[in-house]
Every structure is written in C-alpha cells, then in structure tokens.
Design an enzyme around this catalytic site. Sequence first.
Site, PDB file in Angstrom:
ATOM      1  N   TYR A 176       4.705  -2.800  -7.058  1.00  0.00           N
ATOM      2  CA  TYR A 176       3.656  -3.569  -6.363  1.00  0.00           C
ATOM      3  C   TYR A 176       2.298  -2.885  -6.430  1.00  0.00           C
ATOM      4  O   TYR A 176       1.528  -2.935  -5.475  1.00  0.00           O
ATOM      5  CB  TYR A 176       4.030  -3.836  -4.895  1.00  0.00           C
ATOM      6  CG  TYR A 176       5.478  -4.216  -4.688  1.00  0.00           C
ATOM      7  CD1 TYR A 176       5.951  -5.452  -5.121  1.00  0.00           C
ATOM      8  CD2 TYR A 176       6.372  -3.342  -4.081  1.00  0.00           C
ATOM      9  CE1 TYR A 176       7.280  -5.812  -4.940  1.00  0.00           C
ATOM     10  CE2 TYR A 176       7.707  -3.691  -3.908  1.00  0.00           C
ATOM     11  CZ  TYR A 176       8.145  -4.918  -4.338  1.00  0.00           C
ATOM     12  OH  TYR A 176       9.470  -5.270  -4.167  1.00  0.00           O
ATOM     13  N   HIS A 177       1.974  -2.281  -7.572  1.00  0.00           N
ATOM     14  CA  HIS A 177       0.720  -1.545  -7.717  1.00  0.00           C
ATOM     15  C   HIS A 177      -0.123  -2.059  -8.883  1.00  0.00           C
ATOM     16  O   HIS A 177      -0.613  -1.266  -9.689  1.00  0.00           O
ATOM     17  CB  HIS A 177       0.994  -0.052  -7.914  1.00  0.00           C
ATOM     18  CG  HIS A 177       1.688   0.604  -6.777  1.00  0.00           C
ATOM     19  ND1 HIS A 177       2.318   1.837  -6.886  1.00  0.00           N
ATOM     20  CD2 HIS A 177       1.845   0.230  -5.482  1.00  0.00           C
ATOM     21  CE1 HIS A 177       2.841   2.168  -5.721  1.00  0.00           C
ATOM     22  NE2 HIS A 177       2.566   1.202  -4.845  1.00  0.00           N
TER      23      HIS A 177
END
Length: 534
Positions: free
Chosen positions: A470-471
């Site tokens: 989730y980056h």
Amino acid sequence: MPNTAQQTFDYVVVGAGSAGCVLAHRLVLAGRSVCLLEAGPKDDSPFVHMPATFVKVIGTERTWLYASEPQAHAAGRVMHVPQGRTLGGGSSVNAMVYTRGTPADYDDWAAQGAPGWGWSDVLPAFRKAEGNQRLSGPLHGADGPLAVSDSRFRHPLSQAFVRAAQEVGIPYNDDFNGASQMGAGFYQSTTLEGRRASTAATYLAAVRGNPLLHIRTGAHVLKLLIEEGQARGVLWRDAQGGEHQALAKAEVLLSAGALASPKVLMLSGIGPGAHLQALGLPLVNHLPGVGENFQDHLEVGVYGRLRQPISLLGQDKGWKALRHGLQYSLFRQGLLSSTVVECGGFFDTSGSGRPDVQFHVLPTLVGDVGREPLDGHGITLNPCFLRPASRGTVRLRSTDPLAPIVFDPRSLSAPEDVQTLVRGVKLARRILRAPSLARLVSQELAPAAQEQVDDSLLEAHIRSHAKTVYHPAGTCKMGQDAMAVVDTQLRVRGVGRLRVCDASVMPTLNSANTNAPVVMIAERCAQFVLGQPG
C-alpha cells in the site's frame, strides 16, 4: 457554467488524506481560508479508530480499490492496491507503522535532482510533525501534532518473532528511526492512548472548529480549472450529482495520492501530450512525466502453522469478541489496541551495508484481495523489498472522471526485485525455524514445508503471491529533468498557482513505510506555500 455553485477561498486542497489534513491545519493556523475536498465519507466509523480493526475498513466505502492490468511478471494476476477514501486518507486505514526510511533515501533525492531535500533538510520537518510519547532528542520530536507511541499490546507471536530474529544473529533495534535502521523489533505507531492517531484525528481535529476551514466530504473532483496557464480552482461533484466550483485566490494544492493525483492532472489537460490528445482532451501543458515512474513496495508471505490456537483467528467472534470489546471500551487496552503489525525489522540481505528488505509480521494467516487466507491458526512473515527497480505507469481510461484508471505497475518486471524477495523469503524461513518460533510453529505451510528447496520454487511463490504494501509513489516526481512534474517547492512545472503534495512527488520510494514521509512532505509544502523557511 450555469447551475454550478461557486465559492472562493484562499486555498483549495484536493484530498483530505495524510497530506491534505496537514496542509489544511498549517494554512488555517496561519489565518488562510481553506476548502478541503474529500471524495469519501467522514472518518466516523469505530473500525477506523480502534487500531486492530483497520482490516474491516479495507474494501468498504472508505477505501478506493485500484486494480491493475494483468501483470505478466506476477503470474498474470491483477494486482489490487487499496487506498484511503475518508478523512485522514491512508492514515485512517493503514497499519499505523511509523517509520521514515534512512538518511541515504533523502540524500538520494537530492542527488537525483531535488536539492534541498537531503536528510539534513527533511529532518526538521519530521521532528516538527512528531509527537513521540517515548523518544526525544536530535532525531525525534516530542510535541508535534502527529502522535507516535509504543503499542499497548504485544501478541505472543510478535514477541516470539523478535526473539527468533535475534537467535539467527539479527540485532534487536528499539528505534527504527534512530541512529541505525538495521535489526528486528517492535514498531512505533501513529497511535495515542489506544486509539489511531491519523492526520484527521490529530492535525485536522485541531482546527475543525475554525471558521476558516471548509470541509466537503463526498466531493468527487472532476478537473482543475486552468485559465491562462494558472490554476484558478476545482470543479467537483457532490453525492447528489450537483456540480460546484471551488475557486482559489492563492493556490490549488493537489493531494489526492499517487494514483489519483496524476489522474486529476491528466483530466485537466496536464500530462503526456500524445495520450491526452488521443483521448480528445485539450492540452494545457505537455508534461510527459505525469503518470510515469510508478513505484510500490511488494511483499510476499511466508506462512507457518501454529501448534496451539493462539493466532488472531476467531478473536472477533462470540464471547472472545465481547471480552475484547469490553476491555477496549473500559481501558483502551487489550487486543483491540493492537496495530496487528506490531513487529518486524529491516535487514541487509545483499551485504551492501544498507537494509534492502523490511518485514511486516502478523499473528495470523493473511491472504489478499481475491485470495482467501490459508485455513487455521498460523503466523505470516512478510518480507518486502525496500527500493524497487520496477517502474510502472498510470493513464486515463477515458475522459470520464469516474472511470477507473489504466494502471500498469509492471510488478516484478525488474529481475533484481525478485532476487531481493528471494533473499528475504530465505531469511524469513530461517527465522521461522529458530527456537523461539519453532516452539510455537509446527511446520511451514508455504512456500514449502521442507527446509531445503530450490530458488525456482521460491521465485514461483513470489510471482504467484507477492502483493502491495500500500505504498504507491513516484507518479508526479520532483526534480529537474524532462520527466519531472514538480520542482523542489512542489510547484507543477509550467502551470502557475498549482502544487502537488503527496507520495507521487517522491523521486524514489523511501526505504520504509510511507505515511511519515508524506506528513513530512506536507509540512514542508505548507512552509513553501506560506513563504516560511523550510
């Protein structure tokens, strides 16, 4: 535009996420009026604020669920990247891990064409933001808005992992944001007194009652309003379908995240000229770097079966759930105060002297979007590469602002990314068999039960199971070359009164979780906007 309501503010901020809430806070405190636009709803779900329940928010109306094109180097899979869609953005739905990366990450930014963004330049902004409950001194802030603390709960499996890592020769690290990132230990988190400390619960909450702040939730931005080469405002649509113009006397600040910010720019005629013209969009400014340079951290699970039923499985059911809920409600303690990703570490698997792999350890078996977790009680060790070599793209699918993007992360297309994960998986398998975990783990479930396996098996497991951390970052990169989208003060090149402020401006990903750096970027952006030194 007839039937379009207009309002004027000093600043319009697009996206009330980790960066947008910081910008609103600093600008309002400086006496400026701000319109803060957020597509999602308020952050008023209890699952947002209880640390352990963030997984229940993923996939709801409070997250975007971006889906990639099928990935040739990841077993043909569609990769799913959830992103925050509520006040606080990612900081309201993430695992709350507070890590910054290494000084070398930011010195690399400066060397790549972003002077003024080296470690000595960004450290003051990290310290200004941070309100650490345990640490202070030259590397930490103790009185900033963003609360950072130690977890009130430590699962026995988390404690066993930290001991097991030491048993294979990895040093214990009590502060991953200290003098050295290397080692295994417990993560500090953006929590305070057992509750999530998102940027909405900290920065935004501090100015919620200020008449200069105007928050609009359910506000879907359609495009930027550009006149004579300058951003004048934003056209947005409310949940009932009504259209509005939010006009800015000073600037528009785009903080929609690394997947949405390039989309908004392209819908506004700012981006790769040939792509926009092929869709019939009027070209405002040819910026070929918009939507390029996409990067993300990917991790892959190493799964172990537990001897006893002590994982998180079933803890949200029946009497157990009632007991946890009562303990949390009365004392803000117990399992619901856990961040779930309580521990991990940073490891140098290549011998370079700089960590290239991070672990996120979960005291349960986890799956992914569209892939159920393995049955029964277990533990998941997730090695993740820190400096991806693969680069992807974000493009418009159509001129419809509500249409999904064409998203091709090119996951695992660079062989070195796979090689780094192979080394990380090997380390995870060693730690899983160390005495402190071996006492609790009966066998490895995947990638293989047997200890000695060929690298090809590990690579196949990686290509079939690797998933986002989730980056997403990099799609509006800062710099000076032809592919740079913003300058070192985050101003969009060739368009006046417009800045981008989120993870999309990172030239390269930091070697850690991204929330703390995004808050730092927003602190610096506010200083640039206000003409303050920074």
